[in-house]
Design an enzyme around this catalytic site. Structure first.
Site, PDB file in Angstrom:
ATOM      1  N   ARG A 265       0.850  -1.184   0.000  1.00  0.00           N
ATOM      2  CA  ARG A 265       0.000   0.000   0.000  1.00  0.00           C
ATOM      3  C   ARG A 265       0.889   1.239   0.000  1.00  0.00           C
ATOM      4  O   ARG A 265       2.088   1.180   0.235  1.00  0.00           O
ATOM      5  CB  ARG A 265      -0.889   0.006   1.240  1.00  0.00           C
ATOM      6  CG  ARG A 265      -1.948  -1.071   1.212  1.00  0.00           C
ATOM      7  CD  ARG A 265      -2.578  -1.257   2.568  1.00  0.00           C
ATOM      8  NE  ARG A 265      -3.343  -0.086   3.003  1.00  0.00           N
ATOM      9  CZ  ARG A 265      -3.887   0.015   4.205  1.00  0.00           C
ATOM     10  NH1 ARG A 265      -3.711  -0.948   5.094  1.00  0.00           N
ATOM     11  NH2 ARG A 265      -4.577   1.096   4.549  1.00  0.00           N
ATOM     12  N   HIS A 266       0.257   2.367  -0.256  1.00  0.00           N
ATOM     13  CA  HIS A 266       0.937   3.652  -0.100  1.00  0.00           C
ATOM     14  C   HIS A 266       1.419   3.772   1.345  1.00  0.00           C
ATOM     15  O   HIS A 266       0.951   3.047   2.227  1.00  0.00           O
ATOM     16  CB  HIS A 266      -0.080   4.763  -0.388  1.00  0.00           C
ATOM     17  CG  HIS A 266      -1.322   4.583   0.431  1.00  0.00           C
ATOM     18  ND1 HIS A 266      -1.420   5.000   1.740  1.00  0.00           N
ATOM     19  CD2 HIS A 266      -2.495   3.975   0.142  1.00  0.00           C
ATOM     20  CE1 HIS A 266      -2.631   4.666   2.215  1.00  0.00           C
ATOM     21  NE2 HIS A 266      -3.295   4.040   1.252  1.00  0.00           N
ATOM     22  N   ASN A 272      -5.414   8.385   7.012  1.00  0.00           N
ATOM     23  CA  ASN A 272      -5.252   7.125   7.751  1.00  0.00           C
ATOM     24  C   ASN A 272      -5.122   7.445   9.237  1.00  0.00           C
ATOM     25  O   ASN A 272      -5.743   6.837  10.099  1.00  0.00           O
ATOM     26  CB  ASN A 272      -3.979   6.379   7.335  1.00  0.00           C
ATOM     27  CG  ASN A 272      -4.083   5.700   5.992  1.00  0.00           C
ATOM     28  OD1 ASN A 272      -3.091   5.618   5.268  1.00  0.00           O
ATOM     29  ND2 ASN A 272      -5.246   5.206   5.640  1.00  0.00           N
ATOM     30  N   ARG A 315      -1.337   9.704  -2.616  1.00  0.00           N
ATOM     31  CA  ARG A 315      -0.504   8.991  -1.660  1.00  0.00           C
ATOM     32  C   ARG A 315       0.324   7.862  -2.267  1.00  0.00           C
ATOM     33  O   ARG A 315       1.450   7.599  -1.805  1.00  0.00           O
ATOM     34  CB  ARG A 315      -1.348   8.483  -0.490  1.00  0.00           C
ATOM     35  CG  ARG A 315      -2.597   7.703  -0.879  1.00  0.00           C
ATOM     36  CD  ARG A 315      -3.574   7.702   0.284  1.00  0.00           C
ATOM     37  NE  ARG A 315      -4.738   6.862   0.163  1.00  0.00           N
ATOM     38  CZ  ARG A 315      -5.871   7.220  -0.428  1.00  0.00           C
ATOM     39  NH1 ARG A 315      -5.962   8.391  -1.021  1.00  0.00           N
ATOM     40  NH2 ARG A 315      -6.912   6.377  -0.451  1.00  0.00           N
ATOM     41  N   GLU A 335      -8.352   3.562  -4.945  1.00  0.00           N
ATOM     42  CA  GLU A 335      -9.051   2.887  -3.847  1.00  0.00           C
ATOM     43  C   GLU A 335     -10.550   2.814  -4.112  1.00  0.00           C
ATOM     44  O   GLU A 335     -11.097   3.593  -4.906  1.00  0.00           O
ATOM     45  CB  GLU A 335      -8.763   3.615  -2.528  1.00  0.00           C
ATOM     46  CG  GLU A 335      -9.392   2.983  -1.285  1.00  0.00           C
ATOM     47  CD  GLU A 335      -9.002   1.523  -1.047  1.00  0.00           C
ATOM     48  OE1 GLU A 335      -9.043   0.710  -2.000  1.00  0.00           O
ATOM     49  OE2 GLU A 335      -8.692   1.155   0.102  1.00  0.00           O
ATOM     50  N   HIS A 400      -3.810   0.360  -2.652  1.00  0.00           N
ATOM     51  CA  HIS A 400      -4.605   0.701  -1.489  1.00  0.00           C
ATOM     52  C   HIS A 400      -5.164  -0.560  -0.850  1.00  0.00           C
ATOM     53  O   HIS A 400      -5.129  -1.623  -1.446  1.00  0.00           O
ATOM     54  CB  HIS A 400      -5.756   1.629  -1.899  1.00  0.00           C
ATOM     55  CG  HIS A 400      -5.309   2.849  -2.641  1.00  0.00           C
ATOM     56  ND1 HIS A 400      -5.070   4.058  -2.039  1.00  0.00           N
ATOM     57  CD2 HIS A 400      -5.039   3.033  -3.954  1.00  0.00           C
ATOM     58  CE1 HIS A 400      -4.696   4.938  -2.948  1.00  0.00           C
ATOM     59  NE2 HIS A 400      -4.659   4.347  -4.125  1.00  0.00           N
TER      60      HIS A 400
END
Lengths: 478, 525
Positions: A265-266, A272, A315, A335, A400
């Site tokens: 993932r980023h 987040n 991101r 995402e 994502h």
């Protein structure tokens, strides 16, 4: 390609109601969904399809069967493989030697034929009773006579037949196949490698004399694909429908060159940290730290010709920027769209949309956010990415949580039920390497702290539940 | 040091910037750059095997998905060079002068291919000629090697006399070569022309001579395919496309949902239901469909209420495709154009500047739509009679595919409510009939703003390439300098079987847009 839903019609235009889970508009009577429509089916072909492999042993039939089955299930076509060798092992508990396969071994022939018929019975059960759409009949099927039996069986039951023949005479490829998947087979559990290889080569010989490959003239009315030399060349005959066309396309895109697929993932994002979903925020400072570590990790892996893919969200791109390798942006890797819930915290979703929140817990795979997407939609969106991943070699995909779950489910053959709960934590890289019939996974945590964004399914998924019950499994955040 | 990112204002793409100014992306990033070296697709086959049909269709498809592609038809170069086609004698293998001219034409076309791929931003060139001899193909392979172009052959093999005869009737008897001939004479001459090629025809040989080449052999109009050594993504897509197209006569009906409440309010997006007039349209649509008396009609809708409501009236099974949903207007969903102008004035202006590439904030662009709708196109190619009930932007995308409209034109195609477009494949293109079902509806069409028509967008055209349709507006005439000499050496031509006038026939026209009569109906309410 598409999980488009079939709707059967009646008389006057009916009122429409929107199914609360999938947000699909369906006709209804008296405010209730027209029950005939409640059967949702992925409509890719009008009748079930029987895929029949053809080829000498060690030509990749089982590899193809399993891979194809995995792909079809992932795109939503219920598929199952029926490996006749397995049936034989059930029947003849102990494998002695290649003699069993000798063309003059009457007893052997009888058992093998019986096994094939048993497998076909199970195929019938699967396709007619159990809701299967495609069955893959994995056996050598090297004689015209055997294939005739299967075709007749299919005709009687209203199944379409599609043959997948694998032809290969390259001794290096065959030897490699034997080492990869035959040595470890139950048949050779008590042999050393040399004995096993020797026996297996003799087993292949047993089939060679009676092998009748699919023929341009004699089999001109059959639907099939002949794969030659592991995909160097293909012969495609009489593709009948959409699903066969997709199967051909898939088979023409897969390869067996060793390579590694890295998924991550980023880096941790600002949203987040706040426990908010969706949005298009940038990396937090820890996220930036992760990006740097990722760069170092990738360098350390010393990968030849690594491709890097990101989504079009800030991101992931920020993360890739830190690696200093050219990368390509795919909108398809964005995402999952949380629609009206974008940028909300789970607590807020529970507050504003408690019913939606409960429905999501009830069926997280099929649940579509209002004005957003479902995991099911994601899979459809990601299918071209998977197809291109199959074509590629060494590749790093920075994406994502939900997207990574979908991709992972494809590679690791996870069901729709498991998919939305696969663990894909921030700051961890998964390295996938194809091995034998599946995929080896190595998880590499890059040791940069990050919030946990994984929400398990709570015990109580009923809409009448208390907020606390709904929020029990929400991970901690600021 | 990781570079700063800024979001490009039109496409909403995050790109690294220098000094707070967005660096211009090198190409319109609708997706990954999946075809690196330019590709030359080389057609192979006897005359009347569908090479030009495939060339044009494939080119249309590739341009639509954003891959700049152009056809180079050597026959056209020959017609430039040899103004009057006399007879099939020209194609005789022992007609030395003609052979020389034909060779020169091929070379001229290849020169233009090179120019297109290296200087004009082309990605794929389709070299449409018989290319039936090894010598010719080897020459092309060398050309590819010298210029670092990938070469992919598409061979069409067919020996079914009825297919050949149909082809000749469809596209040959009316071509410039036979301008002044009657059909029977044209047919006869053409058959003899084919014979000229047949003796020297060396089909692709997958077992020996051509085993290292990348190619697809299309046999008997798609009954069978032989695919050899696919090298990359674009070849894989081309093969998939070729395996899905067919030549069965059929009709594709495109229409929008009936007028909705949002339409009446001038609002974008949303998921509103039909207005009373919209319901009336659905009923008219149902009667219309019945009258068409179609066999096996498939009906497709989006997953939005309006299109499903419309289909419900038809009384036939229909399939819902999420991919057919209207363009996502992101933050502008549910707004009127006035509200958009008020709340997002910059966005409003940007959209008018470049409506194809413009992406709504948190929404989609037409470019995104094309990508989303591509599987629908692929399945439409597989199908026969289909009615697609969709939405304005989506319908524009689909229409642009069928009628070979450029990215510039697509967002301004007229797709009014309550009108059905019937598309029927004909010759090399598509016939369009527009049927208005005579139910009043609002006009939802916004013209390209005047100021924009005069000057190009303020945001420069990037260094990107605008997908070109084929052929282009100011088509470069085939360069024939070298041919002048060849021509002078030719003995005086025998009395012509037919005289050719200017080039202007089905499939051969060099004007932009679709072939001859297929203009978009300009009506609106």
């Amino acid at each position: 390609m598409t999980s488009h839903d079939c709707v059967i019609m009646d008389t006057a235009p009916r009122e429409l109601t929107q199914n609360p889970l999938k947000k699909i508009w369906m006709p209804c009577r008296n405010g209730l969904p027209d029950t005939r429509i409640s059967q949702r089916r992925v409509c890719m072909t009008n009748c079930p399809t029987l895929i029949v492999t053809v080829g000498l042993p060690a030509r990749g039939k089982t590899y193809i069967s399993k891979k194809l089955t995995r792909y079809l299930n992932w795109i939503g076509v219920p598929t199952k493989e029926f490996n006749v060798g397995q049936y034989r092992r059930e029947c003849v508990k102990i494998y002695k030697s290649f003699e069993f396969f000798h063309p003059e071994n009457e007893e052997g022939l009888k058992i093998r034929r019986q096994c094939a018929l048993t497998a076909l019975n199970d195929v019938r059960q699967y396709l007619r009773v159990d809701g299967g759409q495609v069955a893959v009949f994995d056996a050598t099927n090297t004689t015209r006579e055997r294939r005739g039996t299967i075709t007749r069986f299919a005709d009687q039951n209203g199944f379409k037949v599609f043959f997948v023949e694998s032809v290969c005479e390259d001794p290096a490829v065959i030897a490699e196949n034997i080492v990869q998947v035959k040595l470890g087979s139950p048949d050779y559990i008590d042999c050393n490698s040399e004995e096993a290889i020797d026996d297996f080569m003799k087993r292949i010989k047993c089939y060679e004399n009676s092998y009748q490959p699919l023929d341009e003239v004699l089999d001109r009315d059959l639907s099939y694909i002949k794969i030659i030399d592991v995909g160097r060349r293909y012969l495609v005959n009489r593709v009948q429908d959409h699903i066969q066309s997709r199967i051909v396309y898939y088979l023409m895109n897969i390869h067996i060159t060793p390579r590694a697929i890295y998924l991550c993932r980023h880096g941790e994002s600002d949203l987040n940290v706040k426990g908010r979903i969706g949005g298009d925020s940038g990396l937090s400072s820890r996220g930036k730290e992760f990006a740097k570590c990722l760069g170092k990790f990738i360098q350390g892996q010393n990968i030849t010709d690594l491709k890097v893919w990101t989504s079009q969200m800030k991101r992931t791109i920020q993360t890739a920027e830190a690696i200093s390798v050219p990368y390509e942006q795919w909108k398809a890797l964005n995402e999952i769209d949380a629609g009206v819930c974008e940028e909300m915290m789970y607590e807020e979703i529970q507050g504003h949309f408690p019913l939606e929140f409960a429905l999501r817990d009830q069926d997280k795979y099929r649940y579509r956010y209002p004005k957003g997407e479902s995991y099911e939609d994601l899979v459809q969106r990601l299918e071209p990415v998977i197809m291109e991943l199959e074509r590629q070699e060494n590749i790093l995909v920075i994406c994502h949580q939900a997207v990574m779950r979908c991709l992972l489910a494809y590679f690791l053959d996870k069901s729709a039920e498991e998919l939305p709960y696969l663990k894909c934590p921030l700051h961890t890289v998964l390295k996938l390497t194809p091995v034998a019939y599946g995929c080896k996974v190595e998880s590499v945590c890059l040791n940069v702290e990050a919030v946990n964004t994984h929400r398990d399914k709570p015990e109580n998924v009923d809409p009448s539940r208390m907020p606390e019950e709904a929020l029990l499994t929400v991970p901690a955040h600021q | 040091m990781p570079r700063q990112l800024t979001q490009n204002r039109i496409q909403k793409i995050w790109i690294p910037s220098k000094d707070d100014k967005p660096a211009t992306p090198r190409r319109p990033i609708g997706g990954p750059n999946l075809a690196n070296p330019p590709t030359v697709i080389v057609m192979v086959g006897l005359p009347a095997r569908g090479k030009t049909y495939i060339s044009k269709k494939l080119t249309r498809y590739l341009n639509w998905i954003g891959m700049p592609t152009k056809v180079f038809n050597v026959g056209e170069y020959r017609r430039e060079a040899v103004k009057n086609y006399s007879s099939y004698d020209f194609f005789k293998a022992d007609n030395e002068h003609a052979v020389k001219i034909r060779q020169q034409c091929a070379l001229a076309a290849l020169r233009d291919v090179k120019c297109y791929l290296t200087e004009e931003g082309g990605q794929v060139a389709v070299f449409d000629a018989t290319n039936t001899t090894r010598t010719r193909r080897d020459m092309i392979l060398n050309f590819g090697r010298e210029n670092r172009f990938e070469i992919f052959f598409i061979e069409s093999v067919c020996d079914d006399p009825s297919v050949i005869a149909t082809n000749i009737m469809e596209v040959k008897v009316s071509c410039p070569d036979y301008q002044d001939c009657n059909k029977t004479d044209a047919m006869e001459d053409f058959q003899k022309r084919i014979e000229c090629y047949r003796a020297l025809y060396q089909p692709l040989d997958p077992d020996q001579y051509d085993r290292n080449m990348s190619f697809i052999k299309v046999i008997d109009v798609g009954r069978r395919f032989l695919v050899n050594r696919i090298q990359d993504h674009i070849q894989s897509k081309i093969v998939y496309y070729l395996m899905n197209i067919h030549v069965q006569p059929r009709a594709i009906y495109l229409c929008r949902h009936g007028e909705t409440l949002y339409n009446l309010q001038g609002r974008l997006g949303g998921d509103s239901g039909l207005s009373p007039r919209g319901k009336k349209f659905s009923e008219s649509l149902s009667r219309f469909v019945e009258k068409q008396n179609l066999t096996g009609l498939k009906v497709w809708t989006s997953q939005m209420r309006s299109s499903i409501q419309t289909a419900e009236s038809l009384g036939v099974p229909y399939e819902q495709w999420k991919a057919l949903n209207e363009i996502d207007a992101g933050v502008c969903e549910d707004m009127t154009y006035d509200e958009v102008r008020e709340n997002y004035p910059e966005e409003f202006a940007l959209r008018d500047q470049d409506k194809y590439y413009y992406r709504y904030p948190a929404g989609e662009s037409y470019q995104d739509l094309v990508q989303r709708v591509e599987p629908v196109i692929m399945e439409l190619e597989r199908q026969e009679n289909v009615l697609v009930v969709c939405h304005q932007a989506v319908m524009r995308c689909l229409l642009a595919y069928f009628l070979d409209k450029s990215a510039e034109e697509m967002p301004y195609l007229k797709c009014p409510l309550h009108a059905v477009l019937k598309l029927t494949p004909v010759a090399y293109g598509c016939k369009v009939e527009s049927i208005s079902l005579n139910v009043e509806a609002v006009n939802t069409h916004r013209e390209r703003p005047e100021e924009m028509k005069k000057c190009p967008g303020i945001l420069s055209r990037r260094n990107s390439v605008t997908p070109l349709t084929s052929p282009e507006p100011n088509i470069k005439k085939p360069r024939m300098e070298d041919l002048e000499n060849a021509f002078q050496e030719m003995p005086s031509s025998p009395p012509s079987l037919c005289t050719s006038s200017h080039l202007n026939v089905a499939g051969q026209n060099l004007k932009r847009k679709t072939s001859n009569s297929h203009e978009i109906p300009q009506h609106c309410q």
